[in-house]
Design an enzyme around this catalytic site. Sequence first.
Site, mmCIF file in Angstrom:
data_model
loop_
_atom_site.group_PDB
_atom_site.id
_atom_site.type_symbol
_atom_site.label_atom_id
_atom_site.label_comp_id
_atom_site.label_asym_id
_atom_site.label_seq_id
_atom_site.Cartn_x
_atom_site.Cartn_y
_atom_site.Cartn_z
ATOM 1 N N GLU A 278 6.347 16.299 24.061
ATOM 2 C CA GLU A 278 6.843 15.036 24.108
ATOM 3 C C GLU A 278 8.523 15.107 23.813
ATOM 4 O OE1 GLU A 278 4.768 13.547 20.417
ATOM 5 O OE2 GLU A 278 3.065 13.569 21.557
ATOM 6 N N PRO A 279 9.131 15.749 24.573
ATOM 7 C CA PRO A 279 10.644 15.730 24.301
ATOM 8 C C PRO A 279 11.314 14.469 24.488
ATOM 9 C CG PRO A 279 10.243 16.465 26.801
ATOM 10 C CD PRO A 279 8.841 16.176 26.203
ATOM 11 N N TYR A 321 23.194 9.860 9.723
ATOM 12 C CA TYR A 321 22.900 11.356 9.848
ATOM 13 C C TYR A 321 24.263 12.403 9.310
ATOM 14 C CZ TYR A 321 18.875 10.070 12.863
ATOM 15 O OH TYR A 321 17.911 9.543 13.300
ATOM 16 N N CYS A 350 32.804 -3.695 9.295
ATOM 17 C CA CYS A 350 33.274 -3.753 7.910
ATOM 18 C C CYS A 350 32.441 -2.927 6.989
ATOM 19 C CB CYS A 350 33.417 -5.282 7.486
ATOM 20 S SG CYS A 350 34.213 -6.246 8.662
HETATM 21 C C1 LIG Z 1 10.662 10.983 18.128
HETATM 22 C C2 LIG Z 1 9.450 11.789 18.383
HETATM 23 C C3 LIG Z 1 9.619 12.688 19.415
HETATM 24 C C4 LIG Z 1 10.643 12.779 20.343
HETATM 25 O O1 LIG Z 1 11.492 13.845 19.320
HETATM 26 P P1 LIG Z 1 12.837 14.554 19.944
HETATM 27 O O2 LIG Z 1 13.417 15.212 19.004
HETATM 28 O O3 LIG Z 1 13.548 13.509 20.516
HETATM 29 O O4 LIG Z 1 12.330 15.328 21.141
HETATM 30 C C5 LIG Z 1 8.249 13.259 19.906
HETATM 31 N N1 LIG Z 1 7.146 12.815 19.312
HETATM 32 C C6 LIG Z 1 6.886 11.949 18.161
HETATM 33 C C7 LIG Z 1 5.698 11.558 17.788
HETATM 34 C C8 LIG Z 1 8.205 11.531 17.825
HETATM 35 O O5 LIG Z 1 8.080 10.581 16.837
#
Ligand SMILES: *Cc1c(COP(=O)(O)O)cnc(C)c1O
Length: 422
Positions: A278-279, A321, A350
């Site tokens: 899940e990138p 961050y 502001c």
């Molecule tokens: C945000 C998120 C991602 C993606 O994270 P990256 O750091 O952008 O790769 C993948 N899986 C889940 C469950 C997330 O919450």
Amino acid sequence: MSTANTGFAYRNKTLHAEGVALSRLAETYGTPCYVYSKAALTAAFQGFDAAFASHAHLVCYAVKANPNLAILNLFARLGSGFDIVSGGELARVIAAGGDARKIVFSGVGKTSHEIRDALNAGILCFNVESPSELDRIDRIAGEMGRVAPVSLRVNPDVDAKTHPYIATGLKENKFGVAHTDALALYRRARGMKHLKIEGIDCHIGSQLTETKPFTAAVERVISLVEQLNADGIELTHIDLGGGLGIQYQAEAYSCSVEDYAAAILKGIAGRSEKLLFEPGRFLTGNAGVLLTRVEYLKRNDERNFAVVDAAMNDLMRPALYDAWHDIVPVNNADASNDTLETWEIVGPVCESGDFLGRSRKLALKEGDLLAIRSAGAYGMSMSSNYNTRPRAAEIMADGADAQVIRQRESIAELYANEKLLK
Ligand SMILES: *Cc1c(COP(=O)(O)O)cnc(C)c1O
């Protein structure tokens, strides 16, 4: 492979997005605006995909990193699946031509409505984050006469060594179910009539720049999978989440996608489950810049301030961050060392937290254009209308062409849904 500089380079002393001068885009579409490179997005996706070529896998782009329809559509065409965290993201993926059968649905707070919509769409898998959610999905699937595909998101309790706001794999975080509770919960899921166990899932955090935490997470997950197998529970896939970091500053980067893939492939050697990833940030982060113009230069006894027309509402990461983004001049014709000064790059909002960069050495004059780099992920997607500022336009460069992929908001749109009292 580093994707840090793909898509953006100086030609004739002017920064270009592919074949298009950023100065021309600023004149045509105004500032602030986000500019993406289609070639850089494509290269990042293909680089990630190729790194795992030796094992059956599916890349599920994490939509929240940048949900623009054009970007979702590009990834869909490249074969990507999607990781969503809301019904809104589900609708976007479908509207962009994404394949519902390649969608995984993450998040700790899925509403009944969102669960129903996802079942109707026929998604690949729910990444379930609590026992109550498991019960809810089973009940709703039953009401609909469906069987819901599920994975449990386990919390491997590893330290991602990243900013605390984006670390998600520690016991103290709200995400997933504890490693120690997972087996019992899988057994319970197995007994539920309207669920089908598909896999296991973890996601330990974001902007990770070393392989160690990934290796540790894979080990923890695989040991669970072995326990499940011993218990007669077979999985179709193992979802290892996202989190691979990008280069924000040349000197602060240490994990290429090849290193990442090698570490993971070593950890899952001999296993046959399909891998899901899940990138988010890795696919879009370095493929975009935020283009902004210097409005005013202002000096006091302590500091030099460059007030630009982009602000924390456009790019929240520095304020949220304390994140670093490289800031470079679009025109670097007069960047000789003797004209460099140290500047605070700040927006018009502001808030003293409204800065985009601190202590930057630049040669600046009013009217100059600056590019804030690596802004393609969690830039536009985290933007707001704070201070009644219309959200920026988004533009996609593609070779010698550029196309608006999101119009700049108008001020009238910002309060169109508001009403005066009777
Ligand atoms: C945000 C998120 C991602 C993606 O994270 P990256 O750091 O952008 O790769 C993948 N899986 C889940 C469950 C997330 O919450």
